[in-house]
Scaffold this motif. Structure first.
Motif, mmCIF file in Angstrom:
data_model
loop_
_atom_site.group_PDB
_atom_site.id
_atom_site.type_symbol
_atom_site.label_atom_id
_atom_site.label_comp_id
_atom_site.label_asym_id
_atom_site.label_seq_id
_atom_site.Cartn_x
_atom_site.Cartn_y
_atom_site.Cartn_z
ATOM 1 N N PRO A 78 40.743 -20.127 14.585
ATOM 2 C CA PRO A 78 40.591 -20.383 13.132
ATOM 3 C C PRO A 78 41.160 -18.584 12.391
ATOM 4 C CG PRO A 78 39.325 -21.736 14.308
ATOM 5 C CD PRO A 78 38.603 -20.577 14.783
ATOM 6 N N HIS A 79 42.273 -19.210 11.287
ATOM 7 C CA HIS A 79 42.411 -17.684 10.544
ATOM 8 C C HIS A 79 43.392 -18.528 9.870
ATOM 9 C CE1 HIS A 79 44.775 -14.184 9.881
ATOM 10 N NE2 HIS A 79 43.873 -13.569 10.276
ATOM 11 N N LYS A 80 43.301 -17.907 8.633
ATOM 12 C CA LYS A 80 44.196 -17.867 8.042
ATOM 13 C C LYS A 80 45.743 -17.678 7.349
ATOM 14 C CE LYS A 80 40.556 -18.622 4.428
ATOM 15 N NZ LYS A 80 39.655 -18.538 3.536
ATOM 16 N N LEU A 81 46.641 -18.489 7.234
ATOM 17 C CA LEU A 81 48.286 -17.573 7.346
ATOM 18 C C LEU A 81 48.343 -17.383 8.606
ATOM 19 C CD1 LEU A 81 48.654 -15.603 4.208
ATOM 20 C CD2 LEU A 81 50.199 -17.996 5.020
ATOM 21 N N PHE A 82 48.218 -18.532 9.159
ATOM 22 C CA PHE A 82 48.661 -18.323 11.660
ATOM 23 C C PHE A 82 50.046 -17.785 11.791
ATOM 24 C CE2 PHE A 82 48.298 -19.865 15.258
ATOM 25 C CZ PHE A 82 47.120 -18.694 15.756
ATOM 26 N N TYR A 143 61.686 -14.237 -2.093
ATOM 27 C CA TYR A 143 60.999 -14.232 -3.354
ATOM 28 C C TYR A 143 59.907 -14.099 -3.305
ATOM 29 C CZ TYR A 143 61.173 -15.418 -8.061
ATOM 30 O OH TYR A 143 60.080 -15.675 -9.223
ATOM 31 N N HIS A 144 59.373 -15.083 -2.845
ATOM 32 C CA HIS A 144 57.498 -14.643 -1.977
ATOM 33 C C HIS A 144 57.090 -13.668 -2.183
ATOM 34 C CE1 HIS A 144 57.443 -19.209 -4.442
ATOM 35 N NE2 HIS A 144 57.802 -19.631 -3.682
ATOM 36 N N LEU A 145 57.632 -13.140 -1.104
ATOM 37 C CA LEU A 145 57.305 -12.480 -0.573
ATOM 38 C C LEU A 145 57.545 -11.282 -1.064
ATOM 39 C CD1 LEU A 145 58.258 -11.997 3.006
ATOM 40 C CD2 LEU A 145 55.876 -12.500 2.606
ATOM 41 N N GLY A 150 49.965 -11.142 -4.010
ATOM 42 C CA GLY A 150 48.504 -11.254 -3.311
ATOM 43 C C GLY A 150 48.886 -12.505 -2.159
ATOM 44 N N PHE A 151 50.859 -12.714 -1.593
ATOM 45 C CA PHE A 151 51.372 -13.350 -0.874
ATOM 46 C C PHE A 151 51.638 -12.521 1.074
ATOM 47 C CE2 PHE A 151 54.634 -15.494 0.909
ATOM 48 C CZ PHE A 151 54.022 -16.056 1.920
ATOM 49 N N SER A 152 50.531 -12.355 1.409
ATOM 50 C CA SER A 152 51.731 -11.514 1.978
ATOM 51 C C SER A 152 51.801 -11.968 4.002
ATOM 52 C CB SER A 152 50.254 -10.213 2.261
ATOM 53 O OG SER A 152 51.033 -9.706 3.284
ATOM 54 N N LEU A 153 52.647 -11.851 4.462
ATOM 55 C CA LEU A 153 52.528 -12.183 6.399
ATOM 56 C C LEU A 153 51.608 -11.247 6.913
ATOM 57 C CD1 LEU A 153 55.569 -14.697 6.036
ATOM 58 C CD2 LEU A 153 53.430 -15.528 5.380
ATOM 59 N N ARG A 154 50.936 -10.074 6.511
ATOM 60 C CA ARG A 154 51.416 -9.254 7.122
ATOM 61 C C ARG A 154 50.075 -9.545 8.606
ATOM 62 N NH1 ARG A 154 54.704 -5.147 6.987
ATOM 63 N NH2 ARG A 154 55.005 -4.720 5.116
ATOM 64 N N LEU A 183 56.758 -8.066 8.288
ATOM 65 C CA LEU A 183 55.945 -8.665 8.885
ATOM 66 C C LEU A 183 54.719 -7.523 9.769
ATOM 67 C CD1 LEU A 183 57.801 -11.971 10.387
ATOM 68 C CD2 LEU A 183 55.838 -11.748 8.532
ATOM 69 N N ASN A 184 53.812 -7.751 10.655
ATOM 70 C CA ASN A 184 53.411 -6.621 11.716
ATOM 71 C C ASN A 184 53.727 -7.240 13.078
ATOM 72 O OD1 ASN A 184 52.207 -10.364 11.702
ATOM 73 N ND2 ASN A 184 51.041 -8.788 13.587
#
Length: 433
Positions: A78-82, A143-145, A150-154, A183-184
């Motif tokens: 389990p992981h947030k923003l998966f 836009y949100h990135l 606080g919003f990130s997809l890293r 992104l990572n």
């Protein structure tokens, strides 16, 4: 390329592919009895953590092909923003979210859908709650990135680019490149497309690492029929009568033709509903539901219906107007012969369409088989079709309110009146004494 699975087709199940038992139970509840071709080929590679490029049309089961491995991995760790899934249209984004929510319901999966036309603050609050899955259209995601604190997809583990060819045809290319920078590099990436274009190949090179390529064949029989332009409506009515009881999508080039043909077919008691891009979202959804539930057997539509919409079963595709872009032809005919079923397409070719038709054959790399029709049989419909044409024009005229129209609308109204009078004279001339 060697297949990762040694299980015979007859014995394949989601469990045999390696999917967790809880997800297998969810598949059973959703009547996903056996894996489709794309699921059988893609899931084992996905579970191995490989990047995938899948060539499969809408309806082949590709959403579950990437949703199941992602949810399986999320259940294991389990992981947030998966995961992040990018789709070209709002409709497709919502449909993908529905699949994730249904499959992951017992796991407590939280999904957020980020598309245009929705309040930005509401979306920002939803993103701040750290969902597991983000499904988005590229413009709103970018836009949100760039603007939502606080919003990130890293730290995401999976990225999916669905309907990649349409993403690029809609000029999302620069936006996607910008998103990739957020992104990572260690993520797993799945790219799905109906066609492999040069632009998709470039996107593959930029976003995937040593991908497994999977291509799924279809049970589609493609035909063409050739006749004079003036009998086009007669041939349409003939074919729809021949396919009574089957579901059919009739593709046309303009919104005006959608309205005209829908009225024409209804006058002939053929249950039709129209769909085009300029319709309000509520009417689009209502029209689509009527067709999906079988309340209307014929959908008259522009290319908005060629991809990105979840229409479970279509028996026949009729290309009333040939598309100007050969690639769009592939998406149109891809609405039938889905999920292992058979289907057929028939393209109307008149004396004005020969060049467009030759481009399509060149793009396909093969000749289509002619669907032969007795012209005398079709022409018996002339009188009833003429009357339906006249009534359709009158309906269109009544739909317009001159008091609200501008000069252009007034001119169109005058033209419609002229056409109606002309059709009325023709009908009288051909009526029996």
């Amino acid at each position: 390329m060697a297949s990762p699975s040694t299980t015979s087709d007859s014995a394949v199940s989601f469990a045999s592919l390696g999917i967790d038992a809880k997800l297998c139970d969810a598949c059973t509840k959703l009547n996903f009895s056996t894996p489709t071709d794309i699921q059988r080929e893609a899931i084992p590679w996905a579970l191995k953590g490989r990047d995938i490029i899948g060539l499969a049309k809408t309806g082949s089961g590709k959403t579950a092909a990437f949703a199941l491995p992602i949810l399986h991995a999320l259940w294991q760790k389990p992981h947030k923003l998966f995961a992040c899934i990018m789709a070209p249209t709002r409709e497709l984004a919502y449909q993908i979210a529905e699949v994730f929510n249904s499959l992951g319901e017992d796991m407590g999966v939280r999904c957020v859908t980020i598309v245009g036309g929705v309040d930005l603050m509401t979306q920002a609050i939803a993103l701040s709650r750290q969902p597991h899955i983000v499904i988005a259209t590229p413009g709103r995601l970018e836009y949100h990135l760039e603007n939502t604190k606080g919003f990130s997809l890293r730290r995401i583990k999976y990225l999916v680019l669905d309907e990649a060819d349409q993403l690029l045809n809609l000029d999302f290319g620069p936006t996607i490149v910008s998103i990739l920078d957020h992104l990572n590099k260690d993520r797993v990436t799945f790219l799905f497309s109906a066609t492999m274009t040069a632009r998709v190949a470039k996107l593959q090179n930029a976003s995937l690492k040593d991908p497994v390529k999977i291509e799924v064949a279809t049970n589609l029989i493609q035909h063409y029929t050739f006749f004079p332009f003036k009998y086009k409506d007669c041939y349409l009515v003939h074919f729809l009568n021949e396919f009574t009881g089957q579901s059919a999508i009739t593709f046309v080039r303009s919104c005006g033709e959608v309205n005209r043909l829908t009225h024409l077919l209804r006058h002939l008691r053929i249950p039709a509903v129209g769909l085009f891009g300029k319709m309000p979202m509520e009417k689009r959804s209502a029209a689509l539901e009527k067709f999906k539930k079988g309340k209307r057997s014929v959908l008259v539509a522009t290319d908005i219906a060629s991809r990105g919409l979840d229409i479970p079963h279509v028996d026949v595709v009729l290309n009333y107007d040939l598309p100007k872009n050969s690639k769009e032809y592939i998406h149109r005919v891809g609405r039938t012969a889905r999920a292992g079923r058979s289907g057929k397409s028939i393209s109307f070719v008149t004396q004005y369409d020969i060049e467009l038709y030759q481009r399509i054959e060149f793009a396909l790399g093969k000749k289509l088989k002619e669907f032969k029709v007795e012209s005398a049989t079709v022409l018996r419909l002339q009188e009833s079709v003429r009357e339906a044409q006249r009534m359709a024009v009158l309906h269109l005229k009544e739909d317009r309110d001159p008091s609200r129209g501008d000069v252009a609308d007034q001119k169109k109204l005058m033209m419609l009146n002229k056409v109606a009078r002309k059709l009325s004279r023709k009908s009288k001339q051909t009526a029996p004494a």
